[in-house]
Scaffold this active site. Structure first.
Site, PDB file in Angstrom:
ATOM      1  N   GLY A 109       0.822  -1.200   0.000  1.00  0.00           N
ATOM      2  CA  GLY A 109       0.000   0.000   0.000  1.00  0.00           C
ATOM      3  C   GLY A 109       0.862   1.257   0.000  1.00  0.00           C
ATOM      4  O   GLY A 109       2.030   1.238   0.397  1.00  0.00           O
ATOM      5  N   CYS A 110       0.277   2.364  -0.458  1.00  0.00           N
ATOM      6  CA  CYS A 110       1.058   3.589  -0.653  1.00  0.00           C
ATOM      7  C   CYS A 110       1.494   4.182   0.688  1.00  0.00           C
ATOM      8  O   CYS A 110       2.683   4.441   0.909  1.00  0.00           O
ATOM      9  CB  CYS A 110       0.260   4.590  -1.472  1.00  0.00           C
ATOM     10  SG  CYS A 110      -1.391   4.969  -0.847  1.00  0.00           S
ATOM     11  N   PHE A 111       0.539   4.404   1.608  1.00  0.00           N
ATOM     12  CA  PHE A 111       0.921   4.928   2.923  1.00  0.00           C
ATOM     13  C   PHE A 111       1.905   3.978   3.599  1.00  0.00           C
ATOM     14  O   PHE A 111       2.855   4.398   4.267  1.00  0.00           O
ATOM     15  CB  PHE A 111      -0.305   5.085   3.819  1.00  0.00           C
ATOM     16  CG  PHE A 111      -1.188   6.243   3.472  1.00  0.00           C
ATOM     17  CD1 PHE A 111      -0.701   7.543   3.483  1.00  0.00           C
ATOM     18  CD2 PHE A 111      -2.526   6.050   3.160  1.00  0.00           C
ATOM     19  CE1 PHE A 111      -1.524   8.617   3.188  1.00  0.00           C
ATOM     20  CE2 PHE A 111      -3.355   7.121   2.863  1.00  0.00           C
ATOM     21  CZ  PHE A 111      -2.859   8.401   2.873  1.00  0.00           C
ATOM     22  N   VAL A 112       1.650   2.680   3.438  1.00  0.00           N
ATOM     23  CA  VAL A 112       2.477   1.665   4.088  1.00  0.00           C
ATOM     24  C   VAL A 112       3.921   1.792   3.630  1.00  0.00           C
ATOM     25  O   VAL A 112       4.859   1.735   4.440  1.00  0.00           O
ATOM     26  CB  VAL A 112       1.927   0.258   3.773  1.00  0.00           C
ATOM     27  CG1 VAL A 112       2.693  -0.786   4.571  1.00  0.00           C
ATOM     28  CG2 VAL A 112       0.426   0.190   4.069  1.00  0.00           C
TER      29      VAL A 112
END
Lengths: 346, 346, 346, 346
Positions: free
Chosen positions: D149-152
C-alpha cells in the site's frame, strides 16, 4: 465610535484587520501607517478594497497616532513593538500587539527564542495574553494585549480542556500542524513562489519553531504537572488556514465521556469555538475568512490516545480575527461585532 | 557523446534542460555555470536531482567552457547573450540561446522592444530561428540557434498552416494566451508568491508584450500579405503550461476541409505536434513535462472564424524541450532522443 | 423582515445565497428545500455554516412555501422553474429565478438552446431580466426576475457602454472567458475531480455555449446594429471567479477618451461596478466572495481594438450576489444591504 | 522483450503503469483490459499518451491474457484479485497485484479489514510482499507479488531501520501522513471535486484506516517486541504525493549517530531511497512522478523523540513505480530500467 489605528498596515495581518474593521459598525479608522507606501491610496495598494475605503497610508507619528486613537493594532515583525508599547503608556490608548514581543512572560526564554533584547521588561506584567477562552476577564480591563501566535491558538484551543482537567499524560503531547502560506508573510522570497510551492508539501523548523515556548507557557499555566510538547509545522499549498492534528496519551481511568464533556463544557458559551458532533471531521476551508475554531475530539481505544483535530484561519482566529475579538471585549461590545463573516464554500 | 554545457543553470530553463539532458543517452554534461552558486553540488541546490547527477556548479570561464563543449545552451536574461555568442565564434562549438537576443532580425525592433543595444549585429545572420517545424533544414547546419519564445511557439504552431496557406484574414488574428507562472522566472517578487496568485487569474502587458514583434516577424515571413496580431497573455495559477486560444476570420471560399487538411499536412511528419481529432479538445496538462504541442482546429460557421487551441509546456516545447530538439537536429540524432517523456496525469 | 425561501438550497448557488442572506439584517429565512436532504440540519450538510444557522432542509410544498414567503429564489437546473413560476402567479410572492428558463425572450431560441419546451410562455413578458445596470427601473416593480447567467453578466457589464454608444463594430466582438469550476455545479463527475483539473486548463463548448444567445439578446436590445459575438469559455483550476477578456474593433473616429468616458458615465452611480484607473489591471480574486465587478478598459492604438477585462465572482455578481441585489431593489432596500462583504486576500 | 498485460488499465495506477512501461526498453505491451472502455483507443481515453501508444483496451479474457503474457499487473479494487490469481496458477505467468488482497498474511485480519472473504487462502504463502528494501531476495524468485500500500510504503521505509535495530519504543510510534488526492482513485464523487478540495485540508479515517494492520504486520515481522502504531492520513489539495511525519520515542542510550548510521546502512545500496544530509528537509514534489523515496531523520534531544520525514509519490514508489521495480527484480533486469524519470520542478 471607536477610533482605530493600525501600525504596519501593508502586510497580511494588516489587510485582514481592514477586512474585519471596515464593515465593523462601531469602528472608525484613524491612521493606517506604512513605511514604504506613505500617501498611497489604500485601495490602490489593495485593489480588493475598492469601493470599501477612502484613505491613504500615512507615516508613523506616534504622538499624533496615540492621541487620535482609542486602540492601536501593531502589526510589525518581532522586536519592533517594545518601543512603541512603552511610548503608548503615556496616552489614553489601548494597544493590541499582533507580534510576539509580549507573549512570553519569561524574559530569558523570549530573548533566546527571538534573538533580541526584551527592551520593555517592566511592561510585561501589564500585557494580557489575548486568548479570550482563557483570559476573558483580564482582557476586559486590559490596556495592553499580546495577541497569541497562530499555531499556538490552534494548539491551545485543541488542548486546554484536556490539560486543564489532567486527562492526558502531559509529556506525551504531539502537535502536527499544517498551515497555508500566508503565515509566512508577504515578503518576497523564492521559497514562497507559487511555482515552488504548488503541488508541494514540506515541513519547516521541525525541532525548533518559535511557537513551542509559547504553547508550553500557556499549557503549563493550566496544568499541575509539567507539560512538554512536540510541535512540527508544515506548509500546505494554499493561501490560509491551520489544521492541527494533536496526539496525547490518555491517563488511566479517563473515559471518552470524560473527554467529550470536558471539551463541551469548556466551550459551551464560546461564540467562536465549535465542538463537532461524533463522526464529523473538520475541513480547514470551513473556517477560512472567519474567527471560528472547529474542533473534533476522538479517543482511539486501540492505542489509548486522544486525537484532536483543531482548525482555524491563521489570519482569522490566528491573528486579525482574534485581535478584533479582543478589541470587542476591551470596549464592552458584543464579541461577534464585525466578526459574523461566513466562510466561502466552495 | 556530445559534450554539453549550460550557462546560467540555476533558473527554471536551466533545471528543465537538466531534466531532459541527464537521461539523454548521447549527452555528457561538461560545465553548468552559475554566478551565485559556484561550487555548490547541483543536487543540493536541486534536491529533486538527487541520485541523478554528481556535479557542481562552476564559474563561467568562457574559454575553458567553449573548449570543453560541443554545444552550449545559454539561459540568461536578454542582453547577456550577445557578448558570449561573439566570443564563441572563435571556437568549434555550437550555441543555442534560450534568451531573446537573436530572435528579432530587425535591429531597431529588437532595441525598442528590449531596451538594450544589439551589441553583436553581425552575428544576426548566422543565427537560425530554432523552430524546427519551419526551419529544420537550416537548423541542421547551423552553428547558432535563437530558440523561440514560449508564447511565440504556441502561437506560431497554431497559426503557421493557416497563414502559410492564406486561409485567414491576416489583420484579424487575435491570440489570447494563458500560461503557468514559471514563465515569469525564478526571481523572488511579491506578485509571484503563492499567496498572491493562487485562486487568482490576471492579464499582464495586454497591449505591449515583447513576444508580439517575434510572432509577427515569423508570421510575416510566411505570408504574402502583412500580418498584424493582437496578443494578450494571462497568468494561470499553476506551475507550467501555455494554452493559446487563437481567433482569425476565414477568407471567402475557405472550407473546413481546407483548414483541417492544411494543418494535417503541415504536421503529419512532425514528431512533437499532434492535431486532435474532430470533437477532441486539448487540456494543458496533457503536454506538461514534454516537448509536445497539441492543437485543435475548428471553424465556427456561425461567425466565419477559425478557432485554434494550441497547447505546449512553456518550459518544454516553449524552451528547454525545443532547445534539445534543436540540438538533436544539429547533431544528426533522432529528434526524440531524450525527449520521449510522458506527461503526468493526474 | 422579508421572508425568504430558497428552492434547491443544496447546490453552490443555494449555499452562496445563504452566505449573503444569513447576515442580511432585513431577511428572515422561511423554507430551504431539498429533494435529497429533507430534514437534514443545514449546518450538518454545510459545516461552514455552524454557528450561523439553525434550520433544516424541507421538502418542496409549493402552496405552503409561497404562502410563507415574500420572495422565493429558485436554484434549479433549467427546465424546472417554469411550472413553479406558473404556480407562484396565484400568490403574493416575488420570484427570482437563478436558472435559465426565463432569460431568453425568444421561445424558439430558448427551446433550441436548452432542448426543452417553454412550458410557461405567457409568463415570459412578466419576467424582468435581472441586470440592475440595465433594467433597474423595471426590477423595482417586478414580480418575476430572470437572474442573468454568470458569463453573460461579465460580458454585458464589459460591453454595454461600448455597444450602447456604438463605439465598436458590432460584428467584431470576441469574448474569451475563463471561469473557476464552481460554475459547473456540484454534481459528481470525473472531469471535475481535483486530480483531473489541478495544474490544468481547458476550453469547453468553444463554438456552442448556451450563454451566446443570452449575450446577443441583451447586446442587440442595446444596439441599433445587429450584434454577433464569438464566445469561448475556459476552465481555470480554482473554485470561483470569471475573467473575461473582450476584444472589439473600434469604429472610425472613436477616441480613447470617448471610450473611457462612456464607461465612467455608465457606471458612475453603480454600487457594484468599478472602472479601474489607467494602468490598473484587474485580478480575479479581488472580487471573490463579493457582488463586485471590476473592469479595465484599454484602446490598443496599434490594432485599433478595444480590450476590456471584466471580472466578477460567478457565484456573486454572476448568481447569488446579483439575485440578492435584485431582491434589495424589489423591496426598496439599499442595494448594498447584505452585500458589503470584502474579498479575501490572500 | 517481456510481454506485459494490465488488468484494469483505466484507473490512476493503470495509467501510471503505462507511463513507466511505454518507454521501458525491455517491455512489450500485450493486453490492457477495461470493463467500460473495450475497443477504445488508449490514446483517445488518455490524450496525454498521444504519440506514445497505438493500442486499444480489450475485454478481460483470462486464458488468452495469461497465455500471451510473461507478467500481469492487476489494478482492481480489493476483492477482485483472488479469483484471477487462482486462475493464473495454471499458467507460466507472473502476477503483480497492486490491490490489497494478498498483503495481509492473517486471514482474519484481512477479512475484518476489507469486509470480504479471503477466497484464495492457499495462495497466500506464495505471495511475496513486494517491498524490495525488505524482501528483495524473495522477490527474485517469486511468481506472485503483493505490491504494498502507498501509505504503508512511506511508513515502512521511514521506520524499518529504527524498528529493525530496536532504536525506538515500539508502542510510541505515531505516523501522521498527508497525501495528494489521486490516492482516492478516479471514481466520481462530490468530496473529490476540485471545488470542494482546493484551498482545503482534512483528515480521513483517523482511527481506522485499512493500512494500519499492513504497517503493523511488516513492522512486527522486523521487531522482537510488539509494535503498535497510531496512523492518521490527511488529504493535501494536490494531485499526488505522500508526506509522512513519523514520531517515536528513542530508547535509552540510543544516540543520534546510532540512528543516522542505521538509516544510512539500511539504504546505502538502495537505488530509490535517499537519506538526506543533516539540515536538509524533504519536499513532496521532489519525488513526484518517480519511484524515489527521500527521508530525513532527526533526533529531538529536547523531547527524546525521533522525527522521520518520509516522502514518496503515492502512484510511484507507492504503487506503479514499485510494481515496475518488482518486475525488474523478478526478470533479472537492472532495477532502474524504465524508472529513471526525473521529477518536474517547478
Amino acid at each position: 465610535m471607536i477610533k482605530v489605528s493600525i501600525i504596519g498596515a501593508t502586510g497580511y495581518t494588516g489587510s485582514e484587520l481592514l477586512r474585519y474593521l471596515i464593515p465593523h459598525q462601531e469602528v472608525e479608522l484613524a491612521h493606517l501607517t506604512s513605511r514604504s507606501h506613505v500617501n498611497t491610496e489604500v485601495d490602490v495598494y489593495y485593489p480588493f478594497l475598492k469601493g470599501s475605503i477612502d484613505k491613504q497610508f500615512t507615516e508613523l507619528e506616534p504622538e499624533k497616532l496615540f492621541n487620535d486613537s482609542d486602540v492601536v493594532f501593531i502589526c510589525l515583525p518581532h522586536g519592533h513593538s517594545m518601543e512603541l508599547a512603552a511610548a503608548a503608556s503615556a496616552y489614553d490608548v489601548k494597544v493590541i500587539d499582533l507580534g510576539a514581543d509580549f507573549r512570553l512572560k519569561n524574559i530569558d526564554v523570549y530573548e533566546q527564542t527571538y534573538k533580541v533584547e526584551q527592551a520593555a521588561p517592566n511592561l510585561l506584567k501589564d500585557f494580557v495574553y489575548g486568548l479570550p477562552e482563557k483570559y476573558r476577564a483580564d482582557i476586559k480591563t486590559a490596556k495592553y494585549i499580546a495577541n497569541p501566535g497562530c499555531f499556538v491558538t490552534s494548539a491551545l484551543l485543541g488542548l486546554l480542556p484536556a490539560v486543564n482537567n489532567a486527562l492526558v499524560d502531559e509529556q506525551s503531547i504531539i502537535i502536527d500542524s499544517k498551515t497555508g502560506v500566508s503565515g509566512a508573510g508577504r515578503s518576497a522570497s523564492v521559497d514562497k513562489l507559487l511555482a515552488e510551492l504548488m503541488s508541494n508539501f514540506k515541513a519547516y523548523n521541525p525541532l525548533g519553531h518559535r511557537h513551542i515556548p509559547e504553547i508550553e507557557q500557556e499549557l503549563n499555566s493550566s496544568s499541575e504537572n509539567a507539560v512538554q510538547v512536540q510541535f512540527t509545522p508544515h506548509l500546505i499549498p494554499t493561501e490560509r488556514g491551520i489544521f492541527s492534528t494533536i496526539y496525547a496519551t490518555v491517563k488511566d481511568g479517563v473515559t471518552e465521556t470524560d473527554i467529550i464533556e470536558s471539551y463541551q463544557q469548556a466551550y459551551q458559551d464560546e461564540p467562536f469555538v465549535q465542538i463537532l458532533n461524533e463522526g464529523e471531521l473538520p475541513q480547514m476551508k470551513h473556517v477560512a475568512g472567519t474567527n471560528n475554531c472547529q474542533i473534533a475530539v476522538q479517543l482511539d481505544e486501540r492505542t489509548n490516545r486522544l486525537i484532536v483535530l483543531s482548525i482555524i484561519d491563521n489570519l482569522g482566529k490566528g491573528a486579525a480575527g482574534q485581535a478584533v475579538q479582543n478589541m470587542n471585549i476591551m470596549f464592552g461590545l458584543p464579541e461577534k461585532s464585525g466578526l459574523n463573516t461566513i466562510a466561502m464554500m466552495p
